[in-house]
Scaffold this motif. Structure first.
Motif, PDB file in Angstrom:
ATOM      1  N   VAL A 312       0.829  -1.212   0.000  1.00  0.00           N
ATOM      2  CA  VAL A 312       0.000   0.000   0.000  1.00  0.00           C
ATOM      3  C   VAL A 312       0.859   1.257   0.000  1.00  0.00           C
ATOM      4  CG1 VAL A 312      -1.953  -1.142   1.095  1.00  0.00           C
ATOM      5  CG2 VAL A 312      -0.282   0.031   2.520  1.00  0.00           C
ATOM      6  N   LEU A 313       2.015   1.220   0.679  1.00  0.00           N
ATOM      7  CA  LEU A 313       2.878   2.397   0.671  1.00  0.00           C
ATOM      8  C   LEU A 313       3.489   2.625  -0.710  1.00  0.00           C
ATOM      9  CD1 LEU A 313       4.671   2.163   4.135  1.00  0.00           C
ATOM     10  CD2 LEU A 313       3.023   3.875   3.378  1.00  0.00           C
ATOM     11  N   MET A 314       3.839   1.554  -1.395  1.00  0.00           N
ATOM     12  CA  MET A 314       4.411   1.692  -2.736  1.00  0.00           C
ATOM     13  C   MET A 314       3.433   2.380  -3.688  1.00  0.00           C
ATOM     14  SD  MET A 314       6.032  -1.253  -5.241  1.00  0.00           S
ATOM     15  CE  MET A 314       7.333  -1.645  -4.065  1.00  0.00           C
ATOM     16  N   LEU A 315       2.138   2.155  -3.488  1.00  0.00           N
ATOM     17  CA  LEU A 315       1.126   2.756  -4.362  1.00  0.00           C
ATOM     18  C   LEU A 315       0.565   4.065  -3.808  1.00  0.00           C
ATOM     19  CD1 LEU A 315      -0.850  -0.468  -5.333  1.00  0.00           C
ATOM     20  CD2 LEU A 315       0.849   0.742  -6.699  1.00  0.00           C
ATOM     21  N   THR A 316       0.494   4.182  -2.477  1.00  0.00           N
ATOM     22  CA  THR A 316      -0.133   5.363  -1.881  1.00  0.00           C
ATOM     23  C   THR A 316       0.798   6.567  -1.866  1.00  0.00           C
ATOM     24  OG1 THR A 316      -1.408   3.891  -0.450  1.00  0.00           O
ATOM     25  CG2 THR A 316      -1.387   6.216   0.128  1.00  0.00           C
ATOM     26  N   LEU A 317       2.079   6.357  -1.623  1.00  0.00           N
ATOM     27  CA  LEU A 317       3.012   7.482  -1.565  1.00  0.00           C
ATOM     28  C   LEU A 317       3.064   8.271  -2.872  1.00  0.00           C
ATOM     29  CD1 LEU A 317       5.868   5.864   0.544  1.00  0.00           C
ATOM     30  CD2 LEU A 317       4.397   7.761   1.234  1.00  0.00           C
ATOM     31  N   PRO A 318       3.172   7.617  -4.041  1.00  0.00           N
ATOM     32  CA  PRO A 318       3.135   8.407  -5.284  1.00  0.00           C
ATOM     33  C   PRO A 318       1.781   9.056  -5.528  1.00  0.00           C
ATOM     34  CG  PRO A 318       3.143   6.059  -5.785  1.00  0.00           C
ATOM     35  CD  PRO A 318       3.450   6.206  -4.317  1.00  0.00           C
ATOM     36  N   ALA A 452      10.633  12.906  -5.074  1.00  0.00           N
ATOM     37  CA  ALA A 452      11.352  13.311  -6.290  1.00  0.00           C
ATOM     38  C   ALA A 452      10.399  13.385  -7.481  1.00  0.00           C
ATOM     39  CB  ALA A 452      12.488  12.329  -6.570  1.00  0.00           C
ATOM     40  N   MET A 453       9.497  12.421  -7.586  1.00  0.00           N
ATOM     41  CA  MET A 453       8.487  12.453  -8.638  1.00  0.00           C
ATOM     42  C   MET A 453       7.651  13.717  -8.546  1.00  0.00           C
ATOM     43  SD  MET A 453       5.120  10.059  -9.106  1.00  0.00           S
ATOM     44  CE  MET A 453       4.240  11.169  -7.996  1.00  0.00           C
ATOM     45  N   GLY A 454       7.238  14.062  -7.326  1.00  0.00           N
ATOM     46  CA  GLY A 454       6.452  15.278  -7.130  1.00  0.00           C
ATOM     47  C   GLY A 454       7.202  16.523  -7.555  1.00  0.00           C
ATOM     48  N   VAL A 455       8.493  16.594  -7.225  1.00  0.00           N
ATOM     49  CA  VAL A 455       9.310  17.747  -7.622  1.00  0.00           C
ATOM     50  C   VAL A 455       9.399  17.853  -9.143  1.00  0.00           C
ATOM     51  CG1 VAL A 455      11.648  18.702  -7.579  1.00  0.00           C
ATOM     52  CG2 VAL A 455      10.634  17.782  -5.488  1.00  0.00           C
ATOM     53  N   VAL A 456       9.592  16.718  -9.805  1.00  0.00           N
ATOM     54  CA  VAL A 456       9.654  16.716 -11.272  1.00  0.00           C
ATOM     55  C   VAL A 456       8.350  17.250 -11.866  1.00  0.00           C
ATOM     56  CG1 VAL A 456       9.741  15.223 -13.319  1.00  0.00           C
ATOM     57  CG2 VAL A 456      11.354  14.870 -11.437  1.00  0.00           C
ATOM     58  N   LEU A 457       7.225  16.827 -11.331  1.00  0.00           N
ATOM     59  CA  LEU A 457       5.929  17.280 -11.843  1.00  0.00           C
ATOM     60  C   LEU A 457       5.727  18.778 -11.608  1.00  0.00           C
ATOM     61  CD1 LEU A 457       3.651  14.296 -10.747  1.00  0.00           C
ATOM     62  CD2 LEU A 457       4.528  14.802 -13.026  1.00  0.00           C
ATOM     63  N   VAL A 489       8.883   8.160 -13.906  1.00  0.00           N
ATOM     64  CA  VAL A 489       9.936   8.666 -13.019  1.00  0.00           C
ATOM     65  C   VAL A 489       9.960   7.865 -11.715  1.00  0.00           C
ATOM     66  CG1 VAL A 489      10.635  10.641 -11.584  1.00  0.00           C
ATOM     67  CG2 VAL A 489       9.947  10.995 -13.973  1.00  0.00           C
ATOM     68  N   TYR A 490       8.797   7.614 -11.154  1.00  0.00           N
ATOM     69  CA  TYR A 490       8.718   6.883  -9.884  1.00  0.00           C
ATOM     70  C   TYR A 490       9.227   5.459 -10.034  1.00  0.00           C
ATOM     71  CZ  TYR A 490       6.650   4.868  -5.645  1.00  0.00           C
ATOM     72  OH  TYR A 490       6.450   4.222  -4.456  1.00  0.00           O
ATOM     73  N   LEU A 491       8.793   4.758 -11.077  1.00  0.00           N
ATOM     74  CA  LEU A 491       9.226   3.378 -11.277  1.00  0.00           C
ATOM     75  C   LEU A 491      10.721   3.286 -11.544  1.00  0.00           C
ATOM     76  CD1 LEU A 491       6.283   2.006 -13.459  1.00  0.00           C
ATOM     77  CD2 LEU A 491       6.787   1.444 -11.083  1.00  0.00           C
ATOM     78  N   VAL A 492      11.246   4.208 -12.330  1.00  0.00           N
ATOM     79  CA  VAL A 492      12.685   4.200 -12.615  1.00  0.00           C
ATOM     80  C   VAL A 492      13.484   4.438 -11.340  1.00  0.00           C
ATOM     81  CG1 VAL A 492      14.542   5.449 -13.800  1.00  0.00           C
ATOM     82  CG2 VAL A 492      12.458   4.852 -15.038  1.00  0.00           C
ATOM     83  N   LEU A 493      13.032   5.376 -10.510  1.00  0.00           N
ATOM     84  CA  LEU A 493      13.725   5.641  -9.250  1.00  0.00           C
ATOM     85  C   LEU A 493      13.664   4.429  -8.322  1.00  0.00           C
ATOM     86  CD1 LEU A 493      12.647   9.333  -8.539  1.00  0.00           C
ATOM     87  CD2 LEU A 493      14.936   8.502  -9.108  1.00  0.00           C
ATOM     88  N   LEU A 494      12.516   3.754  -8.267  1.00  0.00           N
ATOM     89  CA  LEU A 494      12.433   2.529  -7.459  1.00  0.00           C
ATOM     90  C   LEU A 494      13.415   1.481  -7.960  1.00  0.00           C
ATOM     91  CD1 LEU A 494       8.594   1.989  -6.836  1.00  0.00           C
ATOM     92  CD2 LEU A 494      10.287   3.015  -5.304  1.00  0.00           C
ATOM     93  N   HIS A 495      13.579   1.384  -9.282  1.00  0.00           N
ATOM     94  CA  HIS A 495      14.518   0.419  -9.870  1.00  0.00           C
ATOM     95  C   HIS A 495      15.957   0.793  -9.524  1.00  0.00           C
ATOM     96  CE1 HIS A 495      16.049  -2.522 -12.746  1.00  0.00           C
ATOM     97  NE2 HIS A 495      16.857  -1.582 -13.205  1.00  0.00           N
TER      98      HIS A 495
END
Length: 521
Positions: A312-318, A452-457, A489-495
């Motif tokens: 849930v955190l992996m999906l809720t945080l983004p 980081a995703m939020g900052v990019v957006l 961006v989020y998925l790449v950063l997780l990778h």
């Protein structure tokens, strides 16, 4: 089971889409003003009772009892139970409805004190509340028939009937408004008529299933009393949430006109990830945890609890970061049409950001509570809920004046954060929650990736301004690009951070698609 799950999922998703359309019509026809506020307060009462008595608490108690009697004692005894419950439920609800209609002016002074100073808005609120209040009788009765159909494994009609609420609501707004004093009156009558249609459809479905459930005269039999005892914990738990929502509404009526509307549209959008992730995780986790704990498999229970938290955190945080970063364009694109202005969209986005701040906490409460329930402890989450309800009220009173329409949402989010913190500490002390160093590091990295995703957006929003002409169209076009960009961006950063092996995940997805194509052939 899979067929029933798929049917319910499809109907639920369709209902959510139609609900969004209905909300867009509300925004376009009534904007964020006194008429919208009056309608939303009028709908608060029957909707509160629907959630308290007609859905979660009632179904959670009735369906298992009905199903067990059907399996052990046969169809005749199960039908007798349903008819007796129907009689008791209708008697109680009709009495409540009559009292509500008589004392509605007094009730509205309690739940909408801010309307009293504005005479026309108060009078409109009373009128609309009297129109919508019978919906509580109809929808709670419909919930009983729906529970019978679910007990008979007739899932499709039970799920499909609830579409009538949005379909009829949309039809009344579009086509019936000229025949009423205002669009708010048409929408209010649409609520009550939808209750008639829903109950009628479900009664027809029950008859076609060969299960007549005409109500019997009310009698408090031992099984009825058992049902009441089973409902009580659910009613208390649901009551805390509903009281919190009612507190927010009461406070909002004391704020500048339109605040109730701004908070409503913001909450509706925040409920999308909350409803999907929270409900799914909480519903599926409880029976699995209960089974493993009953078998003495405590390590497996801890592992599953950890996986649920991680999921849930992996999906809720983004989702939280995305709603905060893109709140303004999202609200403007979805709702800034007709009477709902671009400024209204901007103000509603402020409420949305305050709600989104607590989104992970709201979801985690639904994930952590089953850890108590599975161990037979139903009182602790309720006690914590009552404490945070009081905290929510205090925060509302402190924040309402300086923050206006942002105050109640922020109060709710802060109270939810405190709630989940207390639940986590209690579970940790009881050795019912284990979070090792690896799990903590994953949470930190997921949080960093989401931020980081939020900052990019936000940077993209600044670098790509939209033309003033046809602004909502261009905002929509930009959103269509930003949403997938944020996901990538989020998925790449997780990778990169080692949280998710993106290559392996894509390969598993490719293999699954190949298998499905082969099976389809």
């Amino acid at each position: 089971m899979l067929k029933g799950f798929f049917s319910v999922s499809v109907w639920t998703m369709l209902s959510r889409v139609l609900g969004l359309v209905r909300d867009q019509l509300f925004a376009a026809f009534m904007g964020a003003g006194p008429m919208q506020d009056a309608y939303l307060v009028a709908f608060r009462l029957p909707n509160m009772f629907r959630r308290l008595f007609g859905e979660g608490a009632f179904n959670a108690a009735f369906v298992p009892l009905f199903s067990s009697i059907l399996a052990e004692d046969g169809e005749a005894e199960a039908r007798l139970l349903a008819r007796r419950v129907f009689g008791v439920l209708l008697t109680w609800l009709i009495t409540l409805c009559i009292l509500g209609e008589i004392f509605m002016p007094n009730v509205l002074r309690v739940i909408a004190p801010g309307f009293v100073a504005n005479g026309p808005q108060y009078d409109l609120g009373v009128t609309l509340s009297r129109i919508t209040f019978p919906y509580l009788v109809l929808i709670c009765a419909a919930a009983l028939v729906s529970g019978v159909l679910n007990g008979l494994h007739r899932f499709s009609m039970a799920a499909a009937a609830y579409l009538a609420f949005n379909v009829i609501g949309i039809a009344f707004i579009l086509f019936a408004t000229p025949y009423f004093p205002s669009v708010a009156h048409a929408a209010a009558w649409g609520v009550t008529v939808s209750g008639v249609v829903q109950l009628g459809l479900l009664m027809i479905a029950a008859r076609r299933a060969g299960f007549d459930i005409t109500p019997l005269p009310p009698r408090l039999t031992p099984r009825i009393r058992l049902l009441g005892r089973r409902m009580l914990p659910g009613l208390i738990g649901s009551g805390v949430t509903q009281i919190n929502l009612t507190i927010d509404t009461i406070i909002a009526t004391l704020l500048p006109t339109g605040s109730v509307s701004l908070m409503y549209f913001a909450d509706r959008l925040n409920q999308l990830p909350l409803g999907v992730l929270g409900a799914a995780a909480g519903t599926t986790l409880l029976p699995v945890l209960t089974r493993h704990l009953a078998a003495g498999e405590h390590d497996e229970a801890h592992r599953l609890q950890g996986r649920a938290l991680d999921y849930v955190l992996m999906l809720t945080l983004p989702a939280m970061a995305g709603l905060i970063a893109l709140g303004t364009p999202i609200m403007q694109v979805l709702f800034s049409h007709g009477s709902f202005t671009l400024l209204d969209g901007t103000l509603a986005a402020q409420s949305l950001r305050a709600y989104a701040l607590g989104l992970p906490a709201f979801v985690l409460i639904k994930v952590l509570s089953p850890a108590f329930f599975a161990r037979g402890d139903t009182s602790t989450p309720v006690k914590v809920g009552f404490f945070t309800m009081a905290l929510n009220l205090v925060l509302n009173l402190l924040l309402m004046r300086p923050l206006a329409h942002v105050g109640p949402p922020l109060a709710s989010s802060l109270a939810a954060i405190v709630n989940v913190t207390i639940l986590s500490m209690l579970l940790y002390r009881r050795d019912a929650l284990r979070i090792d160093e690896v799990a903590r590091n994953r949470v930190v990295m997921m949080t960093g990736a989401a931020l980081a995703m939020g900052v990019v957006l936000v940077i993209v929003n600044v670098l790509l301004p939209v033309p003033v002409a046809h602004i909502t169209f261009w905002l929509g076009m930009r959103l269509a690009a930003e949403v997938p960009l944020g996901g990538i961006v989020y998925l790449v950063l997780l990778h990169v951070l080692g949280v998710l092996d993106l290559v392996s995940a894509l390969e598993r997805l490719r293999r699954r698609l190949i298998r499905r194509r082969s099976a389809a052939r």
